[in-house]
Design a protein around this motif. Structure first.
Motif, PDB file in Angstrom:
ATOM      1  N   ARG A  22      38.996  40.274  42.351  1.00 26.97           N
ATOM      2  CA  ARG A  22      40.076  39.656  43.106  1.00 26.97           C
ATOM      3  C   ARG A  22      39.802  38.159  43.269  1.00 26.97           C
ATOM      4  O   ARG A  22      38.713  37.741  43.617  1.00 26.97           O
ATOM      5  CB  ARG A  22      40.186  40.306  44.477  1.00 26.97           C
ATOM      6  N   GLY A  23      40.816  37.352  42.999  1.00 30.92           N
ATOM      7  CA  GLY A  23      40.707  35.910  43.196  1.00 30.92           C
ATOM      8  C   GLY A  23      40.783  35.549  44.670  1.00 30.92           C
ATOM      9  O   GLY A  23      41.142  36.365  45.510  1.00 30.92           O
ATOM     10  N   ARG A  24      40.465  34.302  44.975  1.00 27.44           N
ATOM     11  CA  ARG A  24      40.459  33.834  46.370  1.00 27.44           C
ATOM     12  C   ARG A  24      41.888  33.603  46.856  1.00 27.44           C
ATOM     13  O   ARG A  24      42.658  32.873  46.232  1.00 27.44           O
ATOM     14  CB  ARG A  24      39.651  32.556  46.486  1.00 27.44           C
ATOM     15  N   ALA A  25      42.213  34.201  47.976  1.00 29.83           N
ATOM     16  CA  ALA A  25      43.537  34.060  48.577  1.00 29.83           C
ATOM     17  C   ALA A  25      43.692  32.663  49.167  1.00 29.83           C
ATOM     18  O   ALA A  25      42.738  32.086  49.696  1.00 29.83           O
ATOM     19  CB  ALA A  25      43.730  35.119  49.660  1.00 29.83           C
ATOM     20  N   ALA A  26      44.900  32.116  49.078  1.00 32.62           N
ATOM     21  CA  ALA A  26      45.193  30.793  49.613  1.00 32.62           C
ATOM     22  C   ALA A  26      46.694  30.649  49.807  1.00 32.62           C
ATOM     23  O   ALA A  26      47.474  31.496  49.370  1.00 32.62           O
ATOM     24  CB  ALA A  26      44.676  29.712  48.664  1.00 32.62           C
ATOM     25  N   VAL A  27      47.100  29.550  50.427  1.00 35.54           N
ATOM     26  CA  VAL A  27      48.516  29.259  50.609  1.00 35.54           C
ATOM     27  C   VAL A  27      49.137  28.861  49.275  1.00 35.54           C
ATOM     28  O   VAL A  27      50.278  29.197  48.988  1.00 35.54           O
ATOM     29  CB  VAL A  27      48.709  28.144  51.664  1.00 35.54           C
ATOM     30  N   LYS A  28      48.381  28.156  48.427  1.00 41.11           N
ATOM     31  CA  LYS A  28      48.845  27.777  47.098  1.00 41.11           C
ATOM     32  C   LYS A  28      47.787  28.229  46.098  1.00 41.11           C
ATOM     33  O   LYS A  28      46.603  27.949  46.282  1.00 41.11           O
ATOM     34  CB  LYS A  28      49.049  26.263  47.011  1.00 41.11           C
ATOM     35  N   VAL A  29      48.228  28.943  45.052  1.00 39.68           N
ATOM     36  CA  VAL A  29      47.292  29.500  44.071  1.00 39.68           C
ATOM     37  C   VAL A  29      47.786  29.269  42.653  1.00 39.68           C
ATOM     38  O   VAL A  29      48.981  29.135  42.415  1.00 39.68           O
ATOM     39  CB  VAL A  29      47.081  31.019  44.281  1.00 39.68           C
ATOM     40  N   ILE A 129      47.435  36.123  46.937  1.00 38.18           N
ATOM     41  CA  ILE A 129      46.264  36.476  46.140  1.00 38.18           C
ATOM     42  C   ILE A 129      46.641  36.168  44.697  1.00 38.18           C
ATOM     43  O   ILE A 129      47.672  36.634  44.207  1.00 38.18           O
ATOM     44  CB  ILE A 129      45.880  37.954  46.338  1.00 38.18           C
ATOM     45  N   PRO A 130      45.846  35.379  43.964  1.00 37.54           N
ATOM     46  CA  PRO A 130      46.274  34.836  42.675  1.00 37.54           C
ATOM     47  C   PRO A 130      46.368  35.820  41.516  1.00 37.54           C
ATOM     48  O   PRO A 130      46.905  35.482  40.473  1.00 37.54           O
ATOM     49  CB  PRO A 130      45.207  33.782  42.380  1.00 37.54           C
ATOM     50  N   ASN A 131      45.876  37.032  41.670  1.00 39.44           N
ATOM     51  CA  ASN A 131      45.845  37.965  40.548  1.00 39.44           C
ATOM     52  C   ASN A 131      47.224  38.517  40.235  1.00 39.44           C
ATOM     53  O   ASN A 131      47.898  39.077  41.094  1.00 39.44           O
ATOM     54  CB  ASN A 131      44.897  39.116  40.854  1.00 39.44           C
ATOM     55  N   ASP A 132      47.634  38.384  38.967  1.00 42.43           N
ATOM     56  CA  ASP A 132      48.938  38.860  38.519  1.00 42.43           C
ATOM     57  C   ASP A 132      48.959  40.388  38.536  1.00 42.43           C
ATOM     58  O   ASP A 132      48.231  41.034  37.801  1.00 42.43           O
ATOM     59  CB  ASP A 132      49.226  38.342  37.115  1.00 42.43           C
ATOM     60  N   GLN A 133      49.799  40.958  39.371  1.00 42.68           N
ATOM     61  CA  GLN A 133      49.918  42.412  39.497  1.00 42.68           C
ATOM     62  C   GLN A 133      51.073  42.962  38.667  1.00 42.68           C
ATOM     63  O   GLN A 133      51.379  44.146  38.740  1.00 42.68           O
ATOM     64  CB  GLN A 133      50.105  42.798  40.962  1.00 42.68           C
ATOM     65  N   SER A 134      51.735  42.115  37.863  1.00 45.99           N
ATOM     66  CA  SER A 134      52.878  42.607  37.094  1.00 45.99           C
ATOM     67  C   SER A 134      52.445  43.476  35.926  1.00 45.99           C
ATOM     68  O   SER A 134      53.226  44.258  35.416  1.00 45.99           O
ATOM     69  CB  SER A 134      53.717  41.439  36.572  1.00 45.99           C
ATOM     70  N   TYR A 135      51.205  43.348  35.498  1.00 49.05           N
ATOM     71  CA  TYR A 135      50.695  44.148  34.389  1.00 49.05           C
ATOM     72  C   TYR A 135      49.712  45.162  34.932  1.00 49.05           C
ATOM     73  O   TYR A 135      48.660  44.794  35.442  1.00 49.05           O
ATOM     74  CB  TYR A 135      50.008  43.258  33.355  1.00 49.05           C
ATOM     75  N   GLN A 136      50.056  46.417  34.866  1.00 48.16           N
ATOM     76  CA  GLN A 136      49.188  47.486  35.357  1.00 48.16           C
ATOM     77  C   GLN A 136      48.828  48.387  34.187  1.00 48.16           C
ATOM     78  O   GLN A 136      49.554  49.314  33.866  1.00 48.16           O
ATOM     79  CB  GLN A 136      49.890  48.300  36.452  1.00 48.16           C
ATOM     80  N   SER A 137      47.727  48.087  33.525  1.00 42.87           N
ATOM     81  CA  SER A 137      47.317  48.945  32.416  1.00 42.87           C
ATOM     82  C   SER A 137      46.673  50.216  32.961  1.00 42.87           C
ATOM     83  O   SER A 137      46.273  50.276  34.113  1.00 42.87           O
ATOM     84  CB  SER A 137      46.348  48.207  31.498  1.00 42.87           C
ATOM     85  N   GLN A 138      46.590  51.203  32.132  1.00 48.73           N
ATOM     86  CA  GLN A 138      46.047  52.486  32.568  1.00 48.73           C
ATOM     87  C   GLN A 138      44.527  52.424  32.665  1.00 48.73           C
ATOM     88  O   GLN A 138      43.875  51.673  31.961  1.00 48.73           O
ATOM     89  CB  GLN A 138      46.466  53.591  31.604  1.00 48.73           C
ATOM     90  N   THR A 139      43.996  53.241  33.543  1.00 48.16           N
ATOM     91  CA  THR A 139      42.548  53.327  33.709  1.00 48.16           C
ATOM     92  C   THR A 139      41.986  54.375  32.760  1.00 48.16           C
ATOM     93  O   THR A 139      42.725  55.130  32.130  1.00 48.16           O
ATOM     94  CB  THR A 139      42.192  53.735  35.153  1.00 48.16           C
ATOM     95  N   CYS A 140      40.664  54.444  32.685  1.00 54.36           N
ATOM     96  CA  CYS A 140      40.011  55.440  31.835  1.00 54.36           C
ATOM     97  C   CYS A 140      40.416  56.852  32.256  1.00 54.36           C
ATOM     98  O   CYS A 140      40.621  57.716  31.410  1.00 54.36           O
ATOM     99  CB  CYS A 140      38.494  55.291  31.928  1.00 54.36           C
ATOM    100  N   GLU A 141      40.538  57.070  33.561  1.00 52.70           N
ATOM    101  CA  GLU A 141      40.888  58.401  34.043  1.00 52.70           C
ATOM    102  C   GLU A 141      42.292  58.806  33.611  1.00 52.70           C
ATOM    103  O   GLU A 141      42.579  59.962  33.368  1.00 52.70           O
ATOM    104  CB  GLU A 141      40.783  58.473  35.575  1.00 52.70           C
ATOM    105  N   GLN A 142      43.207  57.830  33.504  1.00 52.20           N
ATOM    106  CA  GLN A 142      44.584  58.124  33.127  1.00 52.20           C
ATOM    107  C   GLN A 142      44.743  58.261  31.616  1.00 52.20           C
ATOM    108  O   GLN A 142      45.594  59.014  31.153  1.00 52.20           O
ATOM    109  CB  GLN A 142      45.512  57.005  33.619  1.00 52.20           C
ATOM    110  N   ASP A 143      43.966  57.528  30.859  1.00 51.21           N
ATOM    111  CA  ASP A 143      44.106  57.542  29.404  1.00 51.21           C
ATOM    112  C   ASP A 143      42.744  57.248  28.784  1.00 51.21           C
ATOM    113  O   ASP A 143      42.390  56.101  28.555  1.00 51.21           O
ATOM    114  CB  ASP A 143      45.135  56.505  28.968  1.00 51.21           C
ATOM    115  N   VAL A 144      41.987  58.297  28.526  1.00 48.16           N
ATOM    116  CA  VAL A 144      40.619  58.166  28.045  1.00 48.16           C
ATOM    117  C   VAL A 144      40.549  57.394  26.739  1.00 48.16           C
ATOM    118  O   VAL A 144      39.660  56.568  26.527  1.00 48.16           O
ATOM    119  CB  VAL A 144      39.957  59.553  27.908  1.00 48.16           C
TER     120      VAL A 144
END
Length: 162
Positions: A22-29, A129-144
């Protein structure tokens, strides 16, 4: 039969989840992609205030905030988590805002939203929070087979230190 097991088609040997931090949260990112790179977009909290929501005034004060995206693609742009925090930067409530939903006058990519925190008097600020949440790739548990690789960090939740 031994050849099938060695091929790795049904094996978890090749799956390695390298979850992004997770990136550092701020008012401007600056927006960070899942690899921690900056694709050129940024966002900021323009202002915020405590006030009753016009559709639910009897619920009391809520956090009303305005945000703006810069350099974001109008249709496939980033999505960032925004959190109301207390004076110690502990998350009181978070939600995700999408650049595609920011339709200000003259195309300035501004939007507004509301956070219905339980104790509005504790709110000391609103952070992105600066991390782009628009892309949610699958985890190992969801798609080995294809689930390895970077993933956006888990969204911030109530009580997270930002």
């Amino acid at each position: 039969m031994a050849l099938l097991a060695v091929s790795g088609c049904s094996s978890t040997w090749g799956c390695s989840d390298t979850t992004a931090k997770r990136g550092r949260a701020a008012v401007k990112v600056r927006v960070e992609d899942v690899d921690g790179r900056y694709p050129g977009a940024s966002a900021e909290i323009v202002d915020w205030r405590l006030e009753p929501h016009p559709q639910r005034p009897s619920a009391g004060d809520q956090v009303h905030f305005h945000y703006r995206f810069y350099g974001a693609d109008e249709f496939n742009g980033p999505a960032l988590d925004v959190c109301a925090v207390d004076k110690k930067r502990v998350a009181l409530l978070c939600e995700t805002v999408y650049s595609a939903e920011a339709f200000g006058p003259n195309g300035d990519n501004t939007g507004d939203s509301w956070l219905a925190v339980e104790h509005p008097a504790q709110v000391a600020g609103v952070l992105l929070i600066p991390n782009d949440q628009s892309y949610q790739s699958q985890t190992c548990e969801q798609d080995v087979k294809d689930g390895g690789g970077p993933h956006p960090p888990e969204p911030a939740t109530l009580g997270d230190q930002l």
